[in-house]
Design an enzyme around this catalytic site. Structure first.
Site, PDB file in Angstrom:
ATOM      1  CG  HIS A   1      -2.641  -0.934  -2.732  1.00  0.00           C
ATOM      2  ND1 HIS A   1      -1.266  -1.031  -2.684  1.00  0.00           N
ATOM      3  CD2 HIS A   1      -3.021  -0.462  -1.498  1.00  0.00           C
ATOM      4  CE1 HIS A   1      -0.832  -0.635  -1.495  1.00  0.00           C
ATOM      5  NE2 HIS A   1      -1.873  -0.296  -0.754  1.00  0.00           N
TER       6      HIS A   1
ATOM      7  CG  ASP B   1      -3.215   0.429  -8.396  1.00  0.00           C
ATOM      8  OD1 ASP B   1      -3.427   0.148  -7.202  1.00  0.00           O
ATOM      9  OD2 ASP B   1      -2.076   0.425  -8.894  1.00  0.00           O
TER      10      ASP B   1
END
Length: 304
Positions: A62, A64
């Site tokens: 992901h 982030d």
């Protein structure tokens, strides 16, 4: 062994928080765990020595948690790095980096030693004379692993003030290994218990990135000295946590309690929360030795 939090936020950015990243300082070496967007600027802000960075661990893909990686890799190259960098992360990460390097026509002067993690089985992914790094599966929306970084047992401490000034150097190594020493010239016996002391117990850091509440991970992190665990939400959004495969502060604290860890750091806070006091109160009601992740704060991994 110290953990510096570089980013405390989750996927949606806000001015007050950076995406996920933390740095484990091992003395003259360091380990970066996750590398969200802007991580290198956080490293500069908190005076992290780039030259000490030996390992990067990525929990999952992901954005982030890894969108800052290619920028950091490029900066290390531009600042003259030639030493290999050990990169441990999910299958596919090496392909992503290869494409980015290819189309930016960036040529690294150092080797990326990539080691793929197994998202379904625990395994040791790195070991040397100082540390071991192991992974364990986390339950998230995409393949994700937690990390356990464990010090190796240290040699015994020499009580130099009790030894003669001309004590032969080869005998020091024997004493450190726990052996008694007989001086062949004088015939004197040096009992190990009289001239050494126990070393500090080896310490362990458990890092639990994005995951739904999952007591199965307790078996992999039991008795860790410091545990980082995501706590994206508080209890009023427990259903939201379940749907998005995240945890609440109370759930993170319950994992810490079950595992018998010494101290818990909670982070990865949702952008909807502007004040975090209730995260700490909720977690401490379950596990009192909890602290909030704060960017730039250094957490010593306590001795047992």
């Amino acid at each position: 062994m110290k953990l510096t939090i570089l980013g405390t936020g989750s996927a949606t950015p806000i001015v007050e928080r950076r995406p996920s990243s933390a740095l484990l300082d091992l003395g003259n070496e360091s380990i970066l765990i996750d590398c969200g967007e802007g991580t290198q600027f956080q490293m500069l802000r908190y005076k992290v020595r780039f030259s000490r960075l030996k390992y990067i661990l990525i929990t999952h893909l992901h954005g982030d948690h890894f969108y800052g990686l290619i920028a950091l890799i490029n900066t290390l190259n531009n600042t003259g790095r030639t030493e290999p960098l050990i990169l441990i992360g999910p299958h596919g990460l090496d392909e992503i980096l290869s494409v980015q390097l290819k189309y930016s026509q960036a040529f690294l002067n150092y080797t990326l030693d990539f080691r793929s993690t197994n998202p379904v089985m625990p395994e040791e992914v790195f070991s040397n004379e100082k540390i071991g790094i192991s992974t364990f599966p986390l339950r998230h929306r995409i393949p994700c692993t937690g990390f356990l970084v464990a010090e190796k047992p240290a040699p015994r401490k020499i009580l130099a003030e009790k030894l003669p000034a001309d004590f032969p150097l080869p005998y020091f190594k024997m004493l450190k290994e726990g052996l008694d020493v007989t001086d062949e010239l004088s015939g004197k016996i040096y009992l190990n218990r009289d001239y050494t002391a126990d070393p500090e117990p080896p310490r362990q850091l458990a890092y639990c990135s994005d995951t739904i509440y999952d007591p199965e991970i307790v078996q992999y992190i039991r008795n860790a000295d410091l545990m980082y665990h995501e706590s994206t939400f508080t209890h009023e959004l427990a259903n939201r946590a379940q749907i998005t495969f995240h945890s609440t502060a109370a759930q993170a604290a319950d994992i810490a309690r079950r595992a018998g860890v010494k101290q818990l750091v909670i982070g990865h806070f949702s952008s909807r929360y502007k004040v975090l006091d209730h995260f700490l109160a909720e977690a401490r009601a379950v596990f009192p030795d909890t602290v909030l992740a704060e960017e730039g704060r250094v957490y010593a991994v306590p001795s047992r």
